[in-house]
Design an enzyme around this catalytic site. Structure first.
Site, short mmCIF file in Angstrom:
data_model
loop_
_atom_site.label_atom_id
_atom_site.label_comp_id
_atom_site.label_asym_id
_atom_site.label_seq_id
_atom_site.Cartn_x
_atom_site.Cartn_y
_atom_site.Cartn_z
N ASN A 52 0.79 -1.23 0.00
CA ASN A 52 0.00 0.00 0.00
C ASN A 52 0.82 1.28 0.00
O ASN A 52 0.46 2.26 0.65
CB ASN A 52 -0.94 0.04 1.22
N LYS A 90 2.04 -12.80 -3.19
CA LYS A 90 2.82 -11.81 -3.92
C LYS A 90 4.21 -11.66 -3.29
O LYS A 90 5.23 -11.61 -3.99
CB LYS A 90 2.12 -10.45 -3.93
N HIS A 92 -1.30 -4.11 -10.03
CA HIS A 92 -1.14 -3.61 -11.41
C HIS A 92 -1.13 -4.76 -12.42
O HIS A 92 -1.81 -4.69 -13.45
CB HIS A 92 0.15 -2.79 -11.50
#
Ligand code: SF4
Length: 238
Positions: free
Chosen positions: A40, A128, A148
Site C-alpha cells: 500500500n 505476492k 497492477h
C-alpha cells in the site's frame, strides 16, 4: 490462451526492448522485508524505509530486538507503520526461533512450491511477497502478481478474477517457461506507461485488438494523463 500470451509478450518486447529476462539476485530476507514494506505505498517510499532500516540498524538481528518505536521511526515514511513494524519484528523472531539464524539462504535448495508452502505460514506474508522473494531474491522464473499486473491481465482477458491471488493461480501455469519473470516486468512497464489504472492510453496501445476492457473505446479518444509510480521496479535495486 498460450498463443495470445506469446503474442502479447512479443508486442511488449517490441515496445520495451532490452529488458532482462532474469533479475539480479539479492538477499532473500532483504527482499522479503522490502516487499512487506511495499504494501500500500509507492516504490519510492518503501525503498527509503528499507534503506533506513539497513542504515540505522547493524543487521536484521538488531531490528528483531529493537523497541517497536525505533522500527516505526525508521519506516515512518512508508505508511501503515504500526502494522508493518509489528509484522516485521514478529516475522524476524519467528524465523530466528525456527531456523536458529536470520538467513533465508536455505531456500536456495528448495523448489518453488516448497518455498511458497514454507513462507506462506508466516503472518503478513502473502503469495505476492513469496513470488517477489523467488524472483528478486532467488532469480527464479516466477510471475509476481500485484494490483497492477492483476489489472492488466484481467483487462487483457488472461484472467477473470477479483483479486491478485486468484489471478496468480489462473495465469501462472499459462505463461511459457523462461518467460514468466520477463512477462511480469513487461507488464509493469506497460502498466506504468500505457495501461494505467486511471485514464489508460488505449488510443496508443499496441494490445488494443487483444484487449477485452469494455471501456477501451472510450479511453482511446481521451487525452493523455501523467504516468503514475508503480511497484516492483524498486525490488530490482534492493
Ligand atoms: S486497450 Fe487500453 S485497457 Fe486495453 S490493454 Fe490497451 S491500454 Fe490497457
Amino acid at each position: 490462451m498460450q498463443d495470445k500470451i506469446n503474442q502479447i509478450i512479443s508486442l511488449l518486447e517490441e515496445e520495451f526492448p532490452g529488458l532482462k529476462s532474469k533479475p539480479s539476485k539479492s538477499d532473500p530476507l532483504d527482499v522479503l522485508i522490502a516487499t512487506m514494506l511495499s504494501q500500500n505505498t509507492t516504490d519510492k517510499t518503501s525503498y527509503i524505509a528499507f534503506q533506513n532500516l539497513k542504515t540505522r540498524f547493524k543487521n536484521w538481528e538488531s531490528v528483531m530486538i529493537a523497541p517497536l518505536s525505533r522500527i516505526r521511526a525508521a519506516i515512518r515514511v512508508c505508511g501503515l507503520v504500526n502494522q508493518k513494524s509489528k509484522s516485521i519484528k514478529k516475522l524476524l523472531k519467528q524465523l530466528n526461533t525456527k531456523y536458529g539464524s536470520l538467513s533465508l539462504n536455505f531456500l536456495k535448495k528448495m523448489t518453488d512450491d516448497s518455498i511458497y508452502k514454507e513462507l506462506l505460514q508466516y503472518n503478513g506474508v502473502g503469495v505476492k511477497t513469496v513470488s517477489c522473494v523467488l524472483a528478486f531474491g532467488l532469480a527464479r522464473d516466477v510471475f509476481p502478481v500485484d494490483t497492477h499486473v492483476h489489472r492488466l491481465t484481467n483487462r487483457l482477458g488472461l484472467a477473470d478474477s477479483k483479486s491478485p491471488e486468484k489471478t496468480f493461480k489462473q495465469v501462472k501455469d499459462l505463461i511459457p517457461r523462461g518467460k514468466k519473470f520477463l512477462f511480469h516486468t513487461l507488464l509493469i512497464r506497460f502498466g506504468r506507461k500505457i495501461c494505467r489504472a486511471n485514464n489508460p492510453l488505449c488510443g496508443k496501445c499496441r494490445l488494443y485488438d487483444l484487449c477485452i476492457f469494455e471501456r477501451k473505446e472510450f479511453y482511446s479518444i481521451r487525452a493523455n494523463g501523467i504516468p503514475k509510480e508503480n511497484n516492483f521496479i524498486i525490488l530490482e535495486h534492493v
